[in-house]
Design a protein around this motif. Sequence first.
Motif, PDB file in Angstrom:
ATOM      1  N   GLN A 522      15.524 -22.383  64.200  1.00 54.74           N
ATOM      2  CA  GLN A 522      15.985 -21.834  62.925  1.00 54.74           C
ATOM      3  C   GLN A 522      16.052 -22.935  61.863  1.00 54.74           C
ATOM      4  OE1 GLN A 522      16.176 -18.529  63.368  1.00 54.74           O
ATOM      5  NE2 GLN A 522      15.968 -18.932  65.567  1.00 54.74           N
ATOM      6  N   LEU A 523      15.169 -22.838  60.864  1.00 51.86           N
ATOM      7  CA  LEU A 523      15.234 -23.714  59.695  1.00 51.86           C
ATOM      8  C   LEU A 523      15.904 -22.905  58.586  1.00 51.86           C
ATOM      9  CD1 LEU A 523      14.531 -26.278  58.092  1.00 51.86           C
ATOM     10  CD2 LEU A 523      12.287 -25.257  57.626  1.00 51.86           C
ATOM     11  N   ILE A 524      17.173 -23.199  58.316  1.00 54.13           N
ATOM     12  CA  ILE A 524      17.958 -22.386  57.380  1.00 54.13           C
ATOM     13  C   ILE A 524      18.705 -23.313  56.420  1.00 54.13           C
ATOM     14  CG2 ILE A 524      19.532 -20.425  57.151  1.00 54.13           C
ATOM     15  CD1 ILE A 524      17.424 -19.717  59.091  1.00 54.13           C
ATOM     16  N   PRO A 525      18.076 -23.754  55.323  1.00 53.49           N
ATOM     17  CA  PRO A 525      18.802 -24.574  54.344  1.00 53.49           C
ATOM     18  C   PRO A 525      19.988 -23.798  53.761  1.00 53.49           C
ATOM     19  CG  PRO A 525      16.437 -24.631  53.939  1.00 53.49           C
ATOM     20  CD  PRO A 525      16.664 -23.560  54.952  1.00 53.49           C
ATOM     21  N   PHE A 526      21.053 -24.520  53.479  1.00 49.66           N
ATOM     22  CA  PHE A 526      22.260 -23.917  52.919  1.00 49.66           C
ATOM     23  C   PHE A 526      22.273 -24.072  51.408  1.00 49.66           C
ATOM     24  CE2 PHE A 526      26.757 -24.494  51.554  1.00 49.66           C
ATOM     25  CZ  PHE A 526      27.157 -23.175  51.717  1.00 49.66           C
ATOM     26  N   ILE A 527      22.606 -22.989  50.716  1.00 53.63           N
ATOM     27  CA  ILE A 527      22.703 -22.999  49.255  1.00 53.63           C
ATOM     28  C   ILE A 527      24.111 -22.543  48.883  1.00 53.63           C
ATOM     29  CG2 ILE A 527      21.791 -22.074  47.090  1.00 53.63           C
ATOM     30  CD1 ILE A 527      19.196 -21.418  48.630  1.00 53.63           C
ATOM     31  N   PRO A 528      24.991 -23.463  48.500  1.00 57.02           N
ATOM     32  CA  PRO A 528      26.342 -23.042  48.104  1.00 57.02           C
ATOM     33  C   PRO A 528      26.276 -22.201  46.836  1.00 57.02           C
ATOM     34  CG  PRO A 528      25.984 -25.355  47.594  1.00 57.02           C
ATOM     35  CD  PRO A 528      24.789 -24.908  48.369  1.00 57.02           C
ATOM     36  N   SER A 529      27.052 -21.133  46.825  1.00 57.84           N
ATOM     37  CA  SER A 529      26.990 -20.218  45.688  1.00 57.84           C
ATOM     38  C   SER A 529      28.342 -19.578  45.472  1.00 57.84           C
ATOM     39  CB  SER A 529      25.932 -19.135  45.922  1.00 57.84           C
ATOM     40  OG  SER A 529      25.839 -18.267  44.818  1.00 57.84           O
ATOM     41  N   ASN A 530      28.580 -19.159  44.245  1.00 57.09           N
ATOM     42  CA  ASN A 530      29.774 -18.370  43.934  1.00 57.09           C
ATOM     43  C   ASN A 530      29.409 -17.353  42.860  1.00 57.09           C
ATOM     44  OD1 ASN A 530      30.487 -19.554  41.138  1.00 57.09           O
ATOM     45  ND2 ASN A 530      30.355 -21.386  42.435  1.00 57.09           N
ATOM     46  N   THR A 531      30.181 -16.306  42.773  1.00 57.78           N
ATOM     47  CA  THR A 531      29.835 -15.205  41.870  1.00 57.78           C
ATOM     48  C   THR A 531      29.945 -15.585  40.402  1.00 57.78           C
ATOM     49  OG1 THR A 531      32.122 -14.425  42.055  1.00 57.78           O
ATOM     50  CG2 THR A 531      30.505 -13.450  43.553  1.00 57.78           C
ATOM     51  N   SER A 532      30.799 -16.539  40.066  1.00 59.19           N
ATOM     52  CA  SER A 532      30.997 -16.889  38.657  1.00 59.19           C
ATOM     53  C   SER A 532      29.854 -17.733  38.107  1.00 59.19           C
ATOM     54  CB  SER A 532      32.323 -17.633  38.481  1.00 59.19           C
ATOM     55  OG  SER A 532      32.324 -18.830  39.246  1.00 59.19           O
ATOM     56  N   SER A 533      29.276 -18.583  38.941  1.00 58.29           N
ATOM     57  CA  SER A 533      28.198 -19.457  38.462  1.00 58.29           C
ATOM     58  C   SER A 533      27.174 -19.710  39.570  1.00 58.29           C
ATOM     59  CB  SER A 533      28.783 -20.785  37.967  1.00 58.29           C
ATOM     60  OG  SER A 533      27.754 -21.628  37.481  1.00 58.29           O
TER      61      SER A 533
END
Length: 660
Positions: A522-533
């Motif tokens: 599994q090659l799964i890069p992480f992308i931090p995200s939030n609903t406001s920005s």
Amino acid sequence: MDKTKTVRRGSSATFSKKPISKWTDNVEATQFLQGEDGETQSLYPTGKKTSRDGVERRDLSRWLQPVGVVLGMLVLAIIAFTSCDTLLRSSNLQFDVYNLFYIGGNRKSSHGIGIELHPANHVFRSQKTITHYWTITKDSISPDGVSKKVYMVNGEFPGPTLQCRSGDRMIIHVTNSLVDEDVSIHWHGLRMRNANLMDGAVGFTQCPIPAGRKFTYDFDIDHEQSGTFWWHAHAQSQRGDGMYGGLVIHKPVGPRSDMELYGYKKEVLLLVGDWYHRSGAEVLDWFTSVRAFGNEPVPDSLLLNGVGKFSCSMAVPARPVECVEQPEQALGLQARGTTRIRIVNVGTLAGFTIRAGSGSFQPITIDGGNLVEGRSVESVGIIYPGERVDLLSKWDASPSPPRLHISLDRENLKYPNPALRPDQSFPILLSADHYSNNSIEEPIPLIGENHFDLAFASASLSSKDQEVPLASTAQQTILLYTKTQKLSINANHPQGFMNRTSWRPQSPALISLPRTSWDSNQLIPFIPSNTSSPPWVDIIINNLDDGSHPFHLHGHAFYVLASHRSEHGWGSYSPWATTGSSAIAPKLNLENPVLKDTVSVPRRGYVVLRFRADNVGIWMFHCHVLFHQGSGMAMGLHVGAAQAHEDVDARGSQFCTQSD
């Protein structure tokens, strides 16, 4: 029936006054005689009337009444059947009516093989819940004249065409009635916001539905989404054996409907793709064996809405087929005026180009209803597997019959297959006067300068006019290299790689496991995200192969900022390279890039994609060539607030067994 009772015939108001045991025993019920005075008389018992000379005569009006009643009932029946057919075609019961026109598994209809759409049933109404019940089976049919085991949904191939509007809720109850195969369904191009579980990607969001079991897909259509989409199997190689269908989201009427804006009165869906006479599992096994040397197997035919015309005499002797020559079938488009044609490449390997014989096309949208600048052209392409394009078609007045020409792209057809006719044409009109079975040999016109190249398409709106303007820079960059490799550690069996990882589905599915339990495939890069920005992310895909790779991203759409194809050497690009050709930065189109969910990465070249990571979930990203995905050319993107992914969705483990 009591023989002494009055007998009614044909719902007539005329009755017999004496008992009749059988119609055939009563001469009065079966004969007409000429009266002595020349007046036609029925010997069917009728009322009598007396003429002025006192002679009793038969009343003609009495026997004419049943004829009128029967004719009236016939007219009412025709009207009722027409209304019923229209109603059923817009509902999940449509296959019951259409089965009346099935011969050998192919739909035969007076409307032609083009799938006519019904936007008027959706664009004027408010949003609602639409429910379908699907039963998946498998049967031997002859789509192009060659018998093959094909997947059927509710007895149809291709499967049912789903139509809805933006904002609708879709509920599809799927029953897997296959004997020994698991299935899953993916809704290609839909955002599936807040419905990661329903994406249908085996190994990522679910385990496949086992034989004899049921599963319900329940999700909302995004309010901002409309356009041409499709659904297809996302387990094993089932898509290559016919488990697919259309999905059209109609845009609700605003100030002007699309019909008013573009000036068309009819919409038709065309599902076009290459076709193999061997099963998808057989073909994939051959590709991943040492015999293939990493070259893709070449298709045998092509289908349009599940219909094709294979020349039985062209079959390869080493691979005998059960074949019957098929008559040529027309699309059933309009000879005059403008038609909106929604085209989907549902194929396994090859892209294709379409050309309007005696007509023209104007591209208006690509993939999920994304607007493009398009002028009137003679041909459009290359449309790769998974890609869609909407065209306005017009057919000119011409002495030659109008036809639609389809040419499969040869780039990935590295082996010879004398059975394949990569260039084929289909008649536009239904009338037999406009085409004959011999017209199949008509030469396909060459692609000229008046051509719309999808690789260089641009959006009709600038980035400033978009609902969410394109960011000038990205907060995160993901650099990828993709290649099919034959390694000694894998016994020289070809495998698809993303960077140094060859994907294999994991069980239970990833959404049900914390990241610490994900395996090395599994090659799964992480992308931090939030609903406001939500962040903007760049993906750079370098293709190290000699053939193109159409990549599809689940859950998101992306802007294509750059696309490069190298004719000499390696055409890779890395934003971190400081020397060599890889350090040559492309000029990014930040003004009017096209928005897509599937893009072709050119051979020995690259693409630069930018998307807004505003949809939390674990989303698959893979090559849409079925053999490449099946051999490992896939990965995922983890969009979320926590990289550890400890807050799992246990529902994704339904039907799963623990991995070995």
